[in-house]
Design a protein around this motif. Structure first.
Motif, PDB file in Angstrom:
ATOM      1  N   GLU A  56       0.852  -1.225   0.141  1.00 59.38           N
ATOM      2  CA  GLU A  56      -0.244  -0.160  -0.014  1.00 59.38           C
ATOM      3  C   GLU A  56       0.713   1.215  -0.095  1.00 59.38           C
ATOM      4  O   GLU A  56       0.745   2.248  -0.658  1.00 59.38           O
ATOM      5  CB  GLU A  56      -0.923   0.205   1.394  1.00 59.38           C
ATOM      6  CG  GLU A  56      -1.584   1.257   1.448  1.00 59.38           C
ATOM      7  CD  GLU A  56      -2.507   1.353   2.711  1.00 59.38           C
ATOM      8  OE1 GLU A  56      -2.910   2.264   3.478  1.00 59.38           O
ATOM      9  OE2 GLU A  56      -2.721  -0.052   3.277  1.00 59.38           O
ATOM     10  N   SER A 289      -8.785   3.631   1.372  1.00 54.71           N
ATOM     11  CA  SER A 289      -8.389   3.203   0.093  1.00 54.71           C
ATOM     12  C   SER A 289      -9.285   1.952   0.004  1.00 54.71           C
ATOM     13  O   SER A 289      -9.668   1.142   0.729  1.00 54.71           O
ATOM     14  CB  SER A 289      -6.698   2.562   0.163  1.00 54.71           C
ATOM     15  OG  SER A 289      -6.011   3.834   0.535  1.00 54.71           O
ATOM     16  N   TYR A 290      -9.356   1.359  -1.324  1.00 54.55           N
ATOM     17  CA  TYR A 290      -9.926   0.297  -1.826  1.00 54.55           C
ATOM     18  C   TYR A 290     -11.236   0.115  -1.259  1.00 54.55           C
ATOM     19  O   TYR A 290     -11.874  -0.963  -1.034  1.00 54.55           O
ATOM     20  CB  TYR A 290      -9.108  -1.189  -1.139  1.00 54.55           C
ATOM     21  CG  TYR A 290      -7.607  -0.956  -1.349  1.00 54.55           C
ATOM     22  CD1 TYR A 290      -6.996  -0.575  -2.192  1.00 54.55           C
ATOM     23  CD2 TYR A 290      -6.844  -0.952  -0.193  1.00 54.55           C
ATOM     24  CE1 TYR A 290      -5.552  -0.297  -2.348  1.00 54.55           C
ATOM     25  CE2 TYR A 290      -5.355  -0.753  -0.112  1.00 54.55           C
ATOM     26  CZ  TYR A 290      -4.774  -0.486  -1.159  1.00 54.55           C
ATOM     27  OH  TYR A 290      -3.499  -0.335  -1.319  1.00 54.55           O
ATOM     28  N   THR A 291     -11.971   1.049  -1.341  1.00 60.17           N
ATOM     29  CA  THR A 291     -13.397   1.115  -1.072  1.00 60.17           C
ATOM     30  C   THR A 291     -14.364   0.502  -2.273  1.00 60.17           C
ATOM     31  O   THR A 291     -15.429  -0.013  -1.663  1.00 60.17           O
ATOM     32  CB  THR A 291     -13.890   2.571  -0.737  1.00 60.17           C
ATOM     33  OG1 THR A 291     -13.142   3.133   0.259  1.00 60.17           O
ATOM     34  CG2 THR A 291     -15.218   2.854  -0.397  1.00 60.17           C
ATOM     35  N   ASP A 293     -15.041  -1.784  -5.137  1.00 59.91           N
ATOM     36  CA  ASP A 293     -14.626  -3.039  -5.841  1.00 59.91           C
ATOM     37  C   ASP A 293     -15.544  -3.490  -6.991  1.00 59.91           C
ATOM     38  O   ASP A 293     -16.591  -2.698  -6.917  1.00 59.91           O
ATOM     39  CB  ASP A 293     -14.261  -3.994  -4.659  1.00 59.91           C
ATOM     40  CG  ASP A 293     -15.724  -4.363  -3.983  1.00 59.91           C
ATOM     41  OD1 ASP A 293     -16.812  -4.274  -4.534  1.00 59.91           O
ATOM     42  OD2 ASP A 293     -15.591  -4.825  -2.674  1.00 59.91           O
ATOM     43  N   GLN A 297     -19.585  -1.703  -7.021  1.00 60.19           N
ATOM     44  CA  GLN A 297     -19.674  -0.864  -7.982  1.00 60.19           C
ATOM     45  C   GLN A 297     -21.101  -0.684  -8.607  1.00 60.19           C
ATOM     46  O   GLN A 297     -21.469   0.117  -9.270  1.00 60.19           O
ATOM     47  CB  GLN A 297     -18.547  -0.719  -8.976  1.00 60.19           C
ATOM     48  CG  GLN A 297     -18.316  -2.161  -9.663  1.00 60.19           C
ATOM     49  CD  GLN A 297     -19.136  -2.326 -10.980  1.00 60.19           C
ATOM     50  OE1 GLN A 297     -19.642  -1.368 -11.538  1.00 60.19           O
ATOM     51  NE2 GLN A 297     -19.590  -3.353 -11.316  1.00 60.19           N
ATOM     52  N   GLU A 307     -12.127  11.032  -6.848  1.00 57.94           N
ATOM     53  CA  GLU A 307     -11.553  10.465  -5.489  1.00 57.94           C
ATOM     54  C   GLU A 307     -10.728  11.319  -4.809  1.00 57.94           C
ATOM     55  O   GLU A 307      -9.324  11.861  -5.276  1.00 57.94           O
ATOM     56  CB  GLU A 307     -10.425   9.475  -6.517  1.00 57.94           C
ATOM     57  CG  GLU A 307     -10.899   8.262  -7.141  1.00 57.94           C
ATOM     58  CD  GLU A 307      -9.895   7.163  -7.393  1.00 57.94           C
ATOM     59  OE1 GLU A 307     -10.122   6.063  -7.442  1.00 57.94           O
ATOM     60  OE2 GLU A 307      -8.899   7.584  -8.122  1.00 57.94           O
ATOM     61  N   MET A 311      -6.436   5.970  -3.753  1.00 57.70           N
ATOM     62  CA  MET A 311      -6.617   4.656  -4.092  1.00 57.70           C
ATOM     63  C   MET A 311      -7.833   4.119  -3.734  1.00 57.70           C
ATOM     64  O   MET A 311      -8.110   2.874  -3.291  1.00 57.70           O
ATOM     65  CB  MET A 311      -5.604   3.856  -3.959  1.00 57.70           C
ATOM     66  CG  MET A 311      -4.120   4.123  -4.301  1.00 57.70           C
ATOM     67  SD  MET A 311      -2.903   2.869  -4.141  1.00 57.70           S
ATOM     68  CE  MET A 311      -2.542   2.762  -2.481  1.00 57.70           C
ATOM     69  N   PRO A 312      -9.260   4.604  -3.810  1.00 56.62           N
ATOM     70  CA  PRO A 312     -10.380   4.103  -3.383  1.00 56.62           C
ATOM     71  C   PRO A 312     -11.087   3.149  -4.438  1.00 56.62           C
ATOM     72  O   PRO A 312     -11.852   2.431  -3.785  1.00 56.62           O
ATOM     73  CB  PRO A 312     -11.065   5.495  -3.009  1.00 56.62           C
ATOM     74  CG  PRO A 312     -10.840   6.487  -4.247  1.00 56.62           C
ATOM     75  CD  PRO A 312      -9.240   6.311  -4.192  1.00 56.62           C
ATOM     76  N   LEU A 314     -10.786   0.108  -6.943  1.00 58.13           N
ATOM     77  CA  LEU A 314     -10.045  -0.694  -7.369  1.00 58.13           C
ATOM     78  C   LEU A 314      -9.830  -0.797  -8.917  1.00 58.13           C
ATOM     79  O   LEU A 314     -10.923  -0.755  -9.572  1.00 58.13           O
ATOM     80  CB  LEU A 314     -10.341  -2.089  -6.864  1.00 58.13           C
ATOM     81  CG  LEU A 314     -10.348  -2.190  -5.297  1.00 58.13           C
ATOM     82  CD1 LEU A 314     -10.866  -3.441  -4.919  1.00 58.13           C
ATOM     83  CD2 LEU A 314      -8.675  -2.458  -5.046  1.00 58.13           C
ATOM     84  N   GLU A 318     -12.908   0.084 -11.735  1.00 55.32           N
ATOM     85  CA  GLU A 318     -12.861   1.313 -12.571  1.00 55.32           C
ATOM     86  C   GLU A 318     -13.322   0.777 -14.291  1.00 55.32           C
ATOM     87  O   GLU A 318     -13.769   1.366 -14.743  1.00 55.32           O
ATOM     88  CB  GLU A 318     -11.511   1.950 -12.483  1.00 55.32           C
ATOM     89  CG  GLU A 318     -11.470   3.174 -13.335  1.00 55.32           C
ATOM     90  CD  GLU A 318     -10.164   3.959 -12.801  1.00 55.32           C
ATOM     91  OE1 GLU A 318     -10.193   5.013 -13.645  1.00 55.32           O
ATOM     92  OE2 GLU A 318      -9.470   3.741 -12.014  1.00 55.32           O
TER      93      GLU A 318
END
Length: 406
Positions: A56, A289-291, A293, A297, A307, A311-312, A314, A318
């Motif tokens: 990370e 981060s990584y909220t 997925d 989504q 954002e 990095m929220p 993945l 996206e």
């Protein structure tokens, strides 16, 4: 849409420095990654969260290299502020843990030689600048940005200017907390303008009401948008008619959690992830981060995801969002305002003044968003790929002009 590769000459394939520290008292670990040095110095914040990993921190350090490059204008010969390299620190600990402060102090003592010589840093997720400064003083450091002092024309004046800027408050909130949110909000407003959407017809949902999320919500609301939902650790607060953002900000504790006694009768308390599924043009992940997925989504109905956090979204999420016509404005551009403000102030491009800070932030962020979206249209790629392509153009210029180490 395609994703142009970053040229191997534009950025190193591995970070220059990567280390993991283990606290001898608790066994918890901290990490430091210096992705790249420019003029011998790298910039990037220190975060504290349970589960923070070396991978990370490595990714965040590379993002910092990119942020520095994005705010570098090779044609602006009058600018005093010249970019640095990218770095990041992270501690695997819940900031609410009773042991957290002691761990922070011991981490800073352990990495003190890097802070003194190559790594300039400030607050990030889970930490406040006041707390970082207090811990740094206890760890024997002069300043968390002392590595940059040899690059300053007048160190005393620069330190005074930065201290004065951190003392500025606007409506009870520190300028240092507001400039990042100003940049995030301006990114969203620039996207609305390009699409011809009037602000007063637009709505927003914000995850996180801490430093970045709270300031973003304030600037969006003051621009005329309805903020219809905000989320904190207790859940989501929603009102389709628009929340009273100022009342919620006033009711926050130090971790961005809202006292529910401040809610109005029409405000609703919803589950934690409800902020994702709101009918809102603008969705702002501003917490962890990584909220977002590949699974959650599918709940998103917004037109833009802005954002504010690092990095929220993945990568697989996206791609799926892009296929559904949902545009992600990437963190590497959107949340770069705070970092830029630090250096504009320290190097003397702006003074310790809120109007000057907000004006410079708005101009810079709008220029970057417009450049990125125009590049995305021209290259038929995502905004993130366009931002990476812009960085790939600028890093070789920086390397030629300043070198990696000198």
């Amino acid at each position: 849409m395609t994703t142009p590769p970053v040229s191997p000459s534009a950025a190193p394939t591995a970070p220059l420095i990567s280390l993991t520290w283990t606290d001898h008292v608790t066994g918890r670990q901290g990490h430091l990654v210096v992705d790249r040095l420019v003029r011998g110095v790298a910039s990037g914040g220190l975060r504290m969260r349970a589960g923070c990993t070396l991978d990370e921190v490595t990714g965040l350090a590379r993002v910092m290299t990119m942020k520095e490059a994005l705010h570098f204008d090779a044609d602006d010969t009058d600018a005093r502020c010249i970019p640095l390299g990218g770095a990041k620190g992270g501690i695997d600990c819940d900031p609410c843990d009773p042991e957290a402060y002691g761990i922070l102090v011991r981490y800073l003592r352990a990495v003190r030689p890097y802070i003194e010589n190559v790594w300039t840093m400030g607050e990030d997720l889970g930490l406040t600048q006041d707390l970082v400064d207090r811990a740094a003083a206890e760890a024997g450091l002069i300043s968390t940005v002392q590595a940059v002092y040899p690059l300053l024309d007048d160190e005393t004046a620069a330190r005074r200017r930065l201290a004065d800027a951190f003392a500025v408050e606007v409506d009870g909130i520190g300028l240092d907390e507001l400039v990042g949110g100003c940049g995030v909000a301006e990114s969203a407003l620039a996207a609305l303008d390009r699409a011809g959407v009037p602000y007063r017809e637009a709505t927003a949902s914000v995850q996180g009401l801490g430093t970045m999320g709270g300031a973003t919500a304030r600037f969006l609301a003051r621009a005329g948008l309805k903020v219809v939902a905000v989320a904190d650790i207790k859940g989501t607060i929603a009102n389709p008619a628009g929340l009273d953002v100022e009342a919620l900000l006033a009711a926050r504790d130090g971790y961005g959690t809202v006292d529910r006694r401040a809610l109005r009768d029409a405000d609703r308390e919803l589950p934690a992830e409800a902020w994702l599924a709101q009918d809102a043009e603008i969705l702002v992940p501003a917490a962890v981060s990584y909220t977002i997925d590949a699974t959650n989504q599918t709940r998103i109905r917004s037109r833009w995801i802005v954002e504010a956090a690092n990095m929220p979204v993945l990568p697989e999420a996206e791609a799926l969002l892009a296929a559904r016509g949902i545009t992600v404005l990437p963190d590497v551009v959107v949340n770069s305002g705070t970092n830029a403000w630090w250096w504009w102030t320290l190097f003397g491009d702006i003074g310790a003044d809120a109007d000057e800070a907000f004006g410079r932030t708005r101009r810079s962020m709008r220029s970057l968003i417009d450049l990125m979206l125009a590049r995305a249209e021209a290259d038929d790629c995502t905004p993130r790929a366009a931002a990476h392509a812009i960085v790939a153009d600028r890093l070789p210029v920086m390397a030629e002009r300043f070198g990696w180490y000198r």
